[in-house]
Design an enzyme around this catalytic site. Structure first.
Site, short mmCIF file in Angstrom:
data_model
loop_
_atom_site.label_atom_id
_atom_site.label_comp_id
_atom_site.label_asym_id
_atom_site.label_seq_id
_atom_site.Cartn_x
_atom_site.Cartn_y
_atom_site.Cartn_z
N ARG A 90 -12.22 -67.39 17.29
CA ARG A 90 -11.43 -67.36 18.50
C ARG A 90 -12.29 -67.00 19.71
O ARG A 90 -11.88 -67.18 20.85
CB ARG A 90 -10.33 -66.29 18.33
CG ARG A 90 -9.10 -66.49 19.19
CD ARG A 90 -8.09 -65.39 18.92
NE ARG A 90 -7.35 -65.59 17.68
CZ ARG A 90 -6.29 -66.39 17.58
NH1 ARG A 90 -5.86 -67.05 18.62
NH2 ARG A 90 -5.67 -66.51 16.43
N ARG A 162 13.03 -65.98 23.37
CA ARG A 162 12.34 -64.69 23.20
C ARG A 162 11.34 -64.47 24.33
O ARG A 162 10.83 -65.41 24.92
CB ARG A 162 11.60 -64.66 21.86
CG ARG A 162 12.52 -64.68 20.66
CD ARG A 162 11.75 -64.69 19.36
NE ARG A 162 10.30 -64.60 19.58
CZ ARG A 162 9.42 -64.49 18.61
NH1 ARG A 162 9.82 -64.46 17.36
NH2 ARG A 162 8.14 -64.43 18.87
#
Ligand SMILES: [Zn+2]
Length: 217
Positions: A90, A162
């Site tokens: 990442r 959400r």
């Protein structure tokens, strides 16, 4: 010959879905950093407990813990023939650590396909998720809409968005991607393993392109 593939692309590009399909058709393990975390936490391994300790204190799990989990998995016999990596590396420092560990075993990242998706499309996709307040079922207004707008197919409960899926949170995730993960594009390009694939098409079309890229190796 082993085949190690690192899937790149912004959040919402469908890396997980594509990784699963590739793993099936090439009979290679799908190594997802998210799955590894959950597995280590569940088994309460040393690395799992270490990661939990950071998360409990509200911090990020440091690179070396994540790197150790992935290297640990890659050194198991199941990954002898290679692996499809998704969600890792990442950051550039994770990529360097991965290369170093692989080099020691005479291995390397053979291919880094980049699933290209524009910022607008990322926002459109990631803000289209709706969850049921009653049973937690998840819908996607583009890919998996409920039969009746705003109502859960399963239990009839009300659907809502959400906080994770609101435009501001999604923009923040994109910002983090550009800051931390996008340098990997240049890194793998310089190594000659980057391949760009148009990600704004159907899952099947993208999979066909990924196959072609792998078979061209
Ligand atoms: Zn429901």
């Amino acid at each position: 010959m082993a085949l190690f593939v690192v899937l790149l692309g912004p959040p919402g590009a469908g890396k997980g879905t594509q990784a699963k399909l590739l793993a099936q058709s090439f009979d290679l393990p799908h190594v997802s950093s998210g799955d590894l975390f959950r597995d280590h936490l569940k088994r309460e391994t040393r690395l799992g407990l270490l990661a939990k300790d950071y998360m409990d204190r509200g911090g990020l799990v440091p690179d070396n813990v994540t790197v150790d989990m992935v290297i640990d998995r890659l050194s198991q016999p199941v990954c002898q023939k290679g692996a499809i990596l998704d969600g890792f590396p990442r950051t550039l420092s994770q990529a360097l650590a991965l290369d170093e560990a692989m080099e020691e075993r005479g291995e390397q990242v053979d291919l880094a396909p980049l699933i290209q998706v524009s910022d607008d499309e990322v926002v459109k996709r990631l803000t289209a998720r709706r969850s049921c307040r009653s049973c937690g079922a998840v819908y996607h207004l583009l890919f998996n809409p409920p039969r009746v707008e705003g109502v859960c197919d399963v239990c009839g409960g009300p659907l809502y968005q959400r906080d994770d899926d609101n435009p501001e949170t999604v923009r923040n995730r994109l910002y983090t991607y550009y800051k931390e993960t996008s340098p990997l594009i240049g890194y793998y390009c310089a190594k000659g393993v980057l391949r760009e694939v148009d990600g704004e098409r159907s899952i099947d079309d993208i999979q066909v392109d990924l196959h072609a890229v792998i078979e061209a190796l």
